[in-house]
Design a protein around this motif. Structure first.
Motif, PDB file in Angstrom:
ATOM      1  N   ASP A 221      -4.211   4.100  -3.976  1.00 54.95           N
ATOM      2  CA  ASP A 221      -3.725   3.376  -2.800  1.00 54.95           C
ATOM      3  C   ASP A 221      -4.595   2.140  -2.574  1.00 54.95           C
ATOM      4  OD1 ASP A 221      -1.776   5.236  -2.381  1.00 54.95           O
ATOM      5  OD2 ASP A 221      -2.803   6.279  -0.741  1.00 54.95           O
ATOM      6  N   GLU A 222      -3.959   0.992  -2.339  1.00 58.31           N
ATOM      7  CA  GLU A 222      -4.679  -0.249  -2.058  1.00 58.31           C
ATOM      8  C   GLU A 222      -4.664  -0.497  -0.554  1.00 58.31           C
ATOM      9  OE1 GLU A 222      -4.592  -5.061  -3.038  1.00 58.31           O
ATOM     10  OE2 GLU A 222      -3.058  -3.733  -3.891  1.00 58.31           O
ATOM     11  N   VAL A 223      -5.841  -0.507   0.050  1.00 53.78           N
ATOM     12  CA  VAL A 223      -5.951  -0.694   1.497  1.00 53.78           C
ATOM     13  C   VAL A 223      -5.931  -2.191   1.792  1.00 53.78           C
ATOM     14  CG1 VAL A 223      -7.313  -0.227   3.558  1.00 53.78           C
ATOM     15  CG2 VAL A 223      -7.331   1.413   1.649  1.00 53.78           C
ATOM     16  N   ARG A 254      -0.926  -0.183   0.329  1.00 57.73           N
ATOM     17  CA  ARG A 254       0.170  -0.496  -0.572  1.00 57.73           C
ATOM     18  C   ARG A 254       0.133   0.526  -1.701  1.00 57.73           C
ATOM     19  NH1 ARG A 254      -1.110  -5.363  -1.631  1.00 57.73           N
ATOM     20  NH2 ARG A 254       0.091  -6.314   0.052  1.00 57.73           N
ATOM     21  N   ARG A 255       1.215   1.289  -1.848  1.00 56.22           N
ATOM     22  CA  ARG A 255       1.320   2.308  -2.889  1.00 56.22           C
ATOM     23  C   ARG A 255       2.524   1.960  -3.745  1.00 56.22           C
ATOM     24  NH1 ARG A 255       1.694   8.321  -0.834  1.00 56.22           N
ATOM     25  NH2 ARG A 255      -0.492   7.866  -0.260  1.00 56.22           N
ATOM     26  N   GLY A 256       2.221   1.328  -4.885  1.00 60.71           N
ATOM     27  CA  GLY A 256       3.332   0.842  -5.712  1.00 60.71           C
ATOM     28  C   GLY A 256       4.070  -0.259  -4.966  1.00 60.71           C
ATOM     29  N   GLU A 257       5.359  -0.058  -4.741  1.00 61.29           N
ATOM     30  CA  GLU A 257       6.172  -1.029  -4.011  1.00 61.29           C
ATOM     31  C   GLU A 257       6.246  -0.710  -2.524  1.00 61.29           C
ATOM     32  OE1 GLU A 257       7.370  -3.731  -5.451  1.00 61.29           O
ATOM     33  OE2 GLU A 257       6.493  -3.075  -7.366  1.00 61.29           O
ATOM     34  N   GLU A 258       5.643   0.400  -2.117  1.00 60.02           N
ATOM     35  CA  GLU A 258       5.733   0.831  -0.722  1.00 60.02           C
ATOM     36  C   GLU A 258       4.549   0.333   0.095  1.00 60.02           C
ATOM     37  OE1 GLU A 258       7.490   5.017  -0.044  1.00 60.02           O
ATOM     38  OE2 GLU A 258       6.292   5.214  -1.884  1.00 60.02           O
ATOM     39  N   SER A 259       4.818   0.097   1.401  1.00 60.86           N
ATOM     40  CA  SER A 259       3.764  -0.190   2.369  1.00 60.86           C
ATOM     41  C   SER A 259       3.722   0.980   3.344  1.00 60.86           C
ATOM     42  CB  SER A 259       4.033  -1.506   3.117  1.00 60.86           C
ATOM     43  OG  SER A 259       3.970  -2.603   2.216  1.00 60.86           O
TER      44      SER A 259
END
Length: 424
Positions: A221-223, A254-259
């Motif tokens: 997960d990108e914070v 940001r998880r893949g294409e999801e926020s």
């Protein structure tokens, strides 16, 4: 058993590299090194190669390189002494037999009239039944034999104190310096093998059962922001989490294409710093790693980590001096063993990191300007440079003796504290 092996390997490596530094620079300076020892006390294993005896000793509390001239040389021949001489084909003295001469055939027994075994290297005397004074030349490899034990002569030009100031300084400084080199090598290898932490606001491993995992956060997960504050680096992420123990914070990721958004309450952990305690928040995540870094990244990582640990140890040392850090918190051999046992259970990478930290610590401790330590000897070299001549050797030796006694007393106190802490 694994803990014992880990401790022996780490201890052996730290002492070996430290003494190797002394040994290499002593040899480069032309100093005769009589013994290279790992450990103290009775010999467990010994062999001789060239002019140096290599020994493994019973007690794992240090090591040493015994250099000619550091202590008073004991080889001497007084007038009237009867010595047996074994000569080589060039008529130079190969061996001087001091006792048990009947064990050696073909000896030339000489009554010594005069001898110099340090500078001009000769023995003058009368052979049995002869009245003519003869001169026998010694070589730099001549050995004296007493009770079957061979001791090589140490010409003055091969003694420690005959060397120039910079050569003696480097010989002593090289020991602690090699501990920093060892730490750098280990940390560089660790970076190559385990990966290098990246300063990105991306979650690495997530600890099961900790706040981040309970909230639903996952590795990768990108914070992008925390409670509305945009971030992009790992340091920014940890800074906000650390100062928010027990407070709910919102991580936008940001998880893949999801926020996605997650509400997390950092767990409060108490950190002891000397006599002070502080609280900080943790959520149970590790920073991401650069896997399979190139050699330049690994070298940079090794240097940065070596520097960071050095600064940290100096900071703790400063706290000890100013009284912020209690002497009861110091660890001796017993405490180091117990800590090694705990770290060994975590895995080889953690053990390598622990070994690097111990190596830096050993290097710093030996550089302290205290009598009997390398730093104390370097301090005397500094006085010599300022005065233009060395301090009286007897006075310096007395200072080091007192310092050594005080260090042994401190070791006893620290070891007793360790025993009380872990076993009583």
């Amino acid at each position: 058993m694994n803990s014992v092996i880990a401790f022996i390997i780490i201890f052996g490596a730290l002492v070996f590299f430290h003494e190797l530094g002394h040994f290499v620079f002593a040899k480069r300076a032309g100093i005769l090194c009589r013994e290279f020892a790992i450990g103290m006390g009775p010999k467990v294993l010994a062999f001789k190669r060239n002019e140096t005896q290599y020994t493994l000793r019973l007690l794992p509390i240090g090591g040493y390189v015994r250099m000619a001239g550091e202590d008073a040389e004991l080889l001497e021949l007084k007038p009237g002494f009867r010595a047996g001489l074994i000569l080589d084909q060039d008529e130079k003295v190969q061996k001087v037999i001091l006792n048990n001469k009947d064990r050696y055939p073909d000896l030339r027994v000489v009554e010594v009239a005069e001898a110099d075994v340090e500078k001009d290297l000769y023995i003058k005397g009368y052979e049995e039944g002869e009245e003519i004074l003869q001169t026998f030349k010694l070589s730099e490899t001549t050995v004296f034999v007493e009770d079957g034990v061979e001791t090589q002569v140490a010409p003055y030009n091969r003694q420690f104190n005959s060397k120039k100031l910079h050569q003696r300084f480097l010989t002593i400084f090289a020991g602690p310096a090699m501990n920093f080199v060892l730490a750098f090598i280990v940390l560089t290898i660790l970076g190559m093998a385990a990966g290098i932490p990246a300063d990105r606001a991306v979650l690495g491993d997530v600890v099961p059962g900790d706040p981040a995992a309970e909230a639903g956060l996952e590795k990768g997960d990108e914070v992008v922001s925390i409670s509305g504050e945009e971030i992009s680096t790992w340091n920014e992420l940890t800074s906000i989490v650390s100062r928010s123990p027990g407070e709910e914070i919102t991580l936008d990721v940001r998880r893949g294409e999801e926020s996605l958004s997650f509400n997390v309450v950092p767990e409060e952990r108490t950190i002891e710093q000397g006599e002070e305690t502080t609280s900080q928040g943790i959520i149970g995540v590790y920073n991401p790693l650069i896997e399979s870094p190139n050699i330049f990244q690994s070298i940079k990582y090794g240097a940065e980590q070596t520097y960071a640990y050095t600064v940290l140890i100096f900071d703790l040392l400063g706290q000890l001096i100013t009284g912020q850090f209690s002497i009861d918190a110091l660890a001796g051999p017993v405490g180091i063993y117990k800590s090694t046992e705990e770290v060994a259970a975590l895995g080889i990478y953690q053990l390598m990191q622990w070994g690097a930290i111990l190596s830096i610590n050993l290097g710093i401790m030996n550089l302290l300007p205290l009598p009997a330590l390398d730093g104390g000897r370097l301090l005397f070299f500094g006085f010599e440079a300022l005065r233009g001549k060395p301090i009286d050797r007897q006075k310096e030796g007395m200072v080091h003796f007192v310092g050594f006694a005080l260090l042994m007393l401190l070791m006893i106190v620290v070891t007793w504290n360790d025993i009380q802490r872990y076993f009583l």
